[in-house]
Design a protein around this motif. Structure first.
Motif, mmCIF file in Angstrom:
data_model
loop_
_atom_site.group_PDB
_atom_site.id
_atom_site.type_symbol
_atom_site.label_atom_id
_atom_site.label_comp_id
_atom_site.label_asym_id
_atom_site.label_seq_id
_atom_site.Cartn_x
_atom_site.Cartn_y
_atom_site.Cartn_z
ATOM 1 N N CYS A 1 18.826 33.699 -2.445
ATOM 2 C CA CYS A 1 18.616 33.316 -0.934
ATOM 3 C C CYS A 1 20.004 33.881 -0.187
ATOM 4 O O CYS A 1 21.029 33.135 -0.480
ATOM 5 C CB CYS A 1 18.697 31.876 -0.574
ATOM 6 N N GLU A 2 20.216 35.156 0.298
ATOM 7 C CA GLU A 2 21.435 35.683 0.253
ATOM 8 C C GLU A 2 22.095 35.512 1.484
ATOM 9 O O GLU A 2 23.450 35.672 1.787
ATOM 10 C CB GLU A 2 21.028 37.408 0.415
ATOM 11 N N GLN A 3 21.492 34.456 2.328
ATOM 12 C CA GLN A 3 22.042 33.883 3.611
ATOM 13 C C GLN A 3 22.687 32.576 3.470
ATOM 14 O O GLN A 3 23.069 31.842 4.376
ATOM 15 C CB GLN A 3 21.195 34.071 4.863
ATOM 16 N N ILE A 4 22.615 32.092 2.261
ATOM 17 C CA ILE A 4 23.056 30.830 1.712
ATOM 18 C C ILE A 4 24.476 31.129 0.778
ATOM 19 O O ILE A 4 24.546 31.888 0.016
ATOM 20 C CB ILE A 4 21.885 30.106 1.137
ATOM 21 N N SER A 5 25.121 29.889 0.892
ATOM 22 C CA SER A 5 26.100 29.954 0.016
ATOM 23 C C SER A 5 26.415 28.466 -0.594
ATOM 24 O O SER A 5 26.226 27.552 0.081
ATOM 25 C CB SER A 5 27.768 30.162 0.594
ATOM 26 N N ILE A 6 26.398 28.389 -1.936
ATOM 27 C CA ILE A 6 26.505 27.227 -2.664
ATOM 28 C C ILE A 6 27.894 26.686 -2.627
ATOM 29 O O ILE A 6 28.804 27.394 -2.432
ATOM 30 C CB ILE A 6 25.927 27.213 -3.997
ATOM 31 N N GLY A 7 28.093 25.389 -2.615
ATOM 32 C CA GLY A 7 29.214 24.638 -2.681
ATOM 33 C C GLY A 7 29.337 23.244 -3.072
ATOM 34 O O GLY A 7 28.388 22.797 -3.926
ATOM 35 N N ALA A 8 30.285 22.504 -2.217
ATOM 36 C CA ALA A 8 30.140 21.119 -2.617
ATOM 37 C C ALA A 8 30.656 20.213 -1.347
ATOM 38 O O ALA A 8 31.065 20.704 -0.447
ATOM 39 C CB ALA A 8 31.266 20.615 -3.486
ATOM 40 N N PRO B 1 22.633 31.345 -3.814
ATOM 41 C CA PRO B 1 21.677 30.637 -4.873
ATOM 42 C C PRO B 1 20.463 31.254 -5.297
ATOM 43 O O PRO B 1 20.280 32.170 -4.561
ATOM 44 C CB PRO B 1 21.525 29.306 -4.216
ATOM 45 N N TRP B 2 19.946 30.937 -6.526
ATOM 46 C CA TRP B 2 18.667 31.211 -6.833
ATOM 47 C C TRP B 2 17.598 30.687 -5.945
ATOM 48 O O TRP B 2 17.591 29.361 -5.630
ATOM 49 C CB TRP B 2 18.202 31.055 -8.381
ATOM 50 N N SER B 3 16.336 31.281 -5.582
ATOM 51 C CA SER B 3 15.431 30.602 -4.812
ATOM 52 C C SER B 3 14.500 29.678 -5.804
ATOM 53 O O SER B 3 13.991 30.438 -6.803
ATOM 54 C CB SER B 3 14.513 31.518 -4.084
ATOM 55 N N PRO B 4 14.474 28.465 -5.759
ATOM 56 C CA PRO B 4 13.525 27.694 -6.737
ATOM 57 C C PRO B 4 12.339 28.123 -6.719
ATOM 58 O O PRO B 4 11.572 28.240 -7.818
ATOM 59 C CB PRO B 4 13.745 26.212 -5.867
ATOM 60 N N ASP B 5 11.646 28.637 -5.650
ATOM 61 C CA ASP B 5 10.250 29.155 -5.859
ATOM 62 C C ASP B 5 10.272 30.462 -6.410
ATOM 63 O O ASP B 5 9.324 30.466 -7.153
ATOM 64 C CB ASP B 5 9.922 29.448 -4.024
ATOM 65 N N GLN B 6 10.914 31.413 -6.041
ATOM 66 C CA GLN B 6 10.975 32.763 -7.099
ATOM 67 C C GLN B 6 11.192 32.439 -8.421
ATOM 68 O O GLN B 6 10.743 33.278 -9.392
ATOM 69 C CB GLN B 6 12.105 33.764 -6.180
ATOM 70 N N LEU B 7 12.143 31.374 -8.705
ATOM 71 C CA LEU B 7 12.424 31.245 -10.180
ATOM 72 C C LEU B 7 11.265 30.453 -10.916
ATOM 73 O O LEU B 7 10.787 31.134 -11.989
ATOM 74 C CB LEU B 7 13.678 30.140 -10.042
ATOM 75 N N PHE B 8 10.442 29.682 -10.241
ATOM 76 C CA PHE B 8 9.153 29.201 -10.826
ATOM 77 C C PHE B 8 8.263 30.259 -10.934
ATOM 78 O O PHE B 8 7.466 30.498 -11.972
ATOM 79 C CB PHE B 8 8.683 28.121 -9.858
ATOM 80 N N LYS B 9 8.088 31.350 -9.662
ATOM 81 C CA LYS B 9 6.986 32.438 -9.883
ATOM 82 C C LYS B 9 7.359 33.485 -11.000
ATOM 83 O O LYS B 9 6.593 33.893 -11.590
ATOM 84 C CB LYS B 9 7.193 33.291 -8.497
ATOM 85 N N ASP C 1 30.727 21.247 5.380
ATOM 86 C CA ASP C 1 30.073 19.775 5.710
ATOM 87 C C ASP C 1 28.732 19.846 6.363
ATOM 88 O O ASP C 1 28.185 18.963 6.636
ATOM 89 C CB ASP C 1 31.110 19.052 6.538
ATOM 90 N N SER C 2 28.452 21.198 6.666
ATOM 91 C CA SER C 2 26.911 21.378 7.250
ATOM 92 C C SER C 2 25.903 21.539 6.585
ATOM 93 O O SER C 2 24.568 21.811 6.624
ATOM 94 C CB SER C 2 27.137 22.472 8.417
ATOM 95 N N GLY C 3 26.268 21.450 5.256
ATOM 96 C CA GLY C 3 25.408 21.781 4.111
ATOM 97 C C GLY C 3 24.119 20.596 3.797
ATOM 98 O O GLY C 3 24.320 19.708 4.448
ATOM 99 N N ALA C 4 23.302 21.180 2.798
ATOM 100 C CA ALA C 4 22.430 20.051 2.525
ATOM 101 C C ALA C 4 22.055 20.258 1.163
ATOM 102 O O ALA C 4 22.104 21.487 0.568
ATOM 103 C CB ALA C 4 21.101 20.113 3.033
ATOM 104 N N TYR C 5 21.534 19.300 0.203
ATOM 105 C CA TYR C 5 21.249 19.613 -1.050
ATOM 106 C C TYR C 5 19.777 20.182 -1.255
ATOM 107 O O TYR C 5 18.848 19.584 -0.391
ATOM 108 C CB TYR C 5 21.268 18.098 -1.842
ATOM 109 N N ILE C 6 19.574 21.229 -1.819
ATOM 110 C CA ILE C 6 18.157 21.660 -2.363
ATOM 111 C C ILE C 6 18.052 21.508 -3.829
ATOM 112 O O ILE C 6 18.775 21.712 -4.508
ATOM 113 C CB ILE C 6 18.223 23.325 -1.864
ATOM 114 N N TYR C 7 16.675 21.093 -4.223
ATOM 115 C CA TYR C 7 16.672 20.561 -5.430
ATOM 116 C C TYR C 7 15.685 21.772 -6.271
ATOM 117 O O TYR C 7 14.885 22.582 -5.715
ATOM 118 C CB TYR C 7 15.495 19.400 -5.244
#
Length: 521
Positions: free
Chosen positions: A226-233, A249-257, A298-304
């Motif tokens: 997901c190239e328009q996203i940055s992971i962090g804390a 990050p890796w896309s959870p959907d693409q990783l599963f596929k 601080d504008s981020g969110a958790y993706i599972y």
């Protein structure tokens, strides 16, 4: 020398920061936690003098023995900070000379290189092509920092433009394959040496949580990221502003596929030539803090992610590769994650300075779980001396890491209280003299207190203990300041003494002996 001396003095493993591939064309980008590829190696770790072609290359031998070259080497070794540009330039020149020697000799080693290239397949070709193209485009345009800044027809490994260029430049790509080959061979030799010396784990490697946006891994696998996203804390005590690491990050959907094949390949690559693997930010198996491009942390969110799939694969590869797994479970740990990790056989990561009870007291190392690695400090926090003298807090203030003076004052006040609690705990366990070190406000970090603190941790119940060389040497400067890039010279600070001097220091040898005795008890 270091491996042998470590084993001789009771060490059972040597912990490495990530040795992932970086960008040889831009050596100042030295963070091992923002790699170009997590599957390939940082070729600048290659010991040039230990490559077989070194002795066979007449021109390189002549240059190496010259007074001018030796003077340049001495100057580079004599600096307090690593000059990555100069070191990389010297090593790449030598690697090219040795590669030419190999190709011209047409010996059995050339056949071995060809076999290696065939065995590693498309993944090696992708890495080699990317390293080659980075040099090509940077020579043409100094702003062409990576594939996002290249011409459109080269922004993917599978593009027609890239494939045509690869076909026309096979020898250049083979050179970069050669660089990976000699580096991997030396890593294998280091692992073999550790095993021969009877070290129970030998090397332990470190897996970064992601790759940089301009990484070869992204360039070769656009669909996966997901190239328009940055992971962090999210914001926390260590980082009041939150953190955005610039790692897509890796896309959870693409990783599963993909049947989790990218994750499997990643584990297999990093579980090679070692007895243990530390997984940075192990919570990534469950969730990651995603920050949209251009937004603050601080504008981020958790993706599972599917944590059960990820842990099952991790356990399987750990068994297949006979590789113990250590999970860096620091920071914001979701409820129940510790239990999942423990049940999967992943070792916890116990940093003494973070192991505080609700009342502020420090948990006794005797009460750490066995399935853990204990340590006093890490690459992300201050050295023992720096922590005690609050150097990290003053440096953070200087670098603008705190939103206001009030936050700094609170952190400083918390640190003074923590230091007093540490002294109280050490006295409670008879780990320091009764007549010394009672008041944190008047107690400085001297050698005796430093070494006794390390012995105190060594006497605990965690199965693994990791101590840092800079703490043996009583250093105060950090190697890395999280949340900074250009503000501090991260990953450039050298040790204050070379390894020969370290292992000749009678006080350090005495400490190592006492630590070994404590572990044996």
């Amino acid at each position: 020398m270091f491996t042998a001396k470590t084993a001789e003095n009771g060490g059972d493993f040597i912990g490495l920061n990530p040795i992932h591939a970086l960008n040889p064309s831009q050596p100042k980008q030295a963070s091992p936690y923002s790699p170009s590829s997590r599957e390939w190696l940082n070729i600048i770790y290659t010991d040039i003098t230990a490559v077989p072609e070194f002795e066979e290359c007449g021109s390189l031998q002549k240059q190496y023995k010259s007074e001018a070259f030796q003077a340049e080497l001495s100057a580079l070794r004599g600096t307090d900070w690593v000059d990555y540009e100069a070191v990389t330039k010297l090593k790449l020149c030598a690697l090219r000379d040795m590669f030419d020697t190999l190709v011209n000799a047409k010996s059995n080693r050339l056949k071995e290189l060809d076999a290696y290239v065939t065995e590693k397949g498309a993944a090696l070709q992708q890495q080699a092509a990317y390293d080659a193209l980075r040099f090509k485009f940077l020579e043409e345009d100094q702003n062409a920092w990576g594939w996002p800044a290249w011409p459109q027809e080269f922004q993917s490994f599978n593009s027609e433009g890239t494939q045509q260029w690869c076909e026309k430049n096979k020898q250049e790509i083979l050179f970069w394959c050669y660089c990976q080959w000699v580096t991997e061979a030396q890593l294998a030799e280091a692992d073999k040496l550790a095993q021969s010396l009877g070290m129970s784990l030998g090397l332990y490697r470190d897996l970064a949580v992601g790759v940089g946006k301009g990484a070869s891994d992204v360039w070769a696998n656009h669909d996966l990221y997901c190239e328009q996203i940055s992971i962090g804390a999210p914001p926390d005590v260590l980082g009041p502003l939150g953190q955005s690491w610039g790692l897509p990050p890796w896309s959870p959907d693409q990783l599963f596929k993909a049947g989790y094949q990218p994750f499997i390949d990643l584990l297999q690559a990093n579980m090679s030539y070692c007895g243990a693997l530390r997984i940075d930010h192990v919570m990534a198996l469950l969730r990651l803090w995603w920050v949209p491009e251009g937004e603050t942390a601080d504008s981020g969110a958790y993706i599972y992610y599917n944590v059960y799939d990820m842990l099952n694969i991790l356990a399987l590869e750990s068994t297949r590769n006979q590789c113990l797994v250590i999970g860096e479970d620091l920071g914001t740990v979701p409820e129940g994650m510790d239990t999942l990790l423990q049940e999967a056989g992943v070792y916890s990561y116990k940093v003494f300075f973070f192991e505080q009870a609700p009342d502020g007291g420090f948990i006794s190392p005797d009460h750490y779980i066995q399935q853990a690695m204990a340590t006093l400090s890490t690459h992300d926090i201050a050295t023992i001396k720096g922590y005690w003298h609050c150097d990290d807090l003053y440096l953070g203030k200087e670098l603008g890491l705190y939103p206001d003076q009030a936050v700094f004052e609170r952190l400083l006040s918390d640190r003074v209280r923590a230091k007093q609690q540490i002294l109280n705990s050490l006295h409670g366990h008879q780990s320091i003299p009764d007549d010394q070190y009672h008041d944190a406000n008047t107690t400085g970090m001297d050698k005796q207190l430093n070494f006794q603190l390390q012995q105190h941790l060594a006497s605990g119940s965690a199965s693994l203990l990791s101590l840092q060389l800079e703490d043996f040497l009583e250093m105060d400067q950090p190697v890395n300041v999280p949340g900074t890039s250009d503000e501090y010279r991260n990953w450039q600070r050298k040790l204050s003494h070379n390894l020969e001097a370290l292992f000749a220091d009678e006080d350090i040898l005495s400490l190592l002996n006492k630590v070994t005795e404590a572990r044996s008890r």
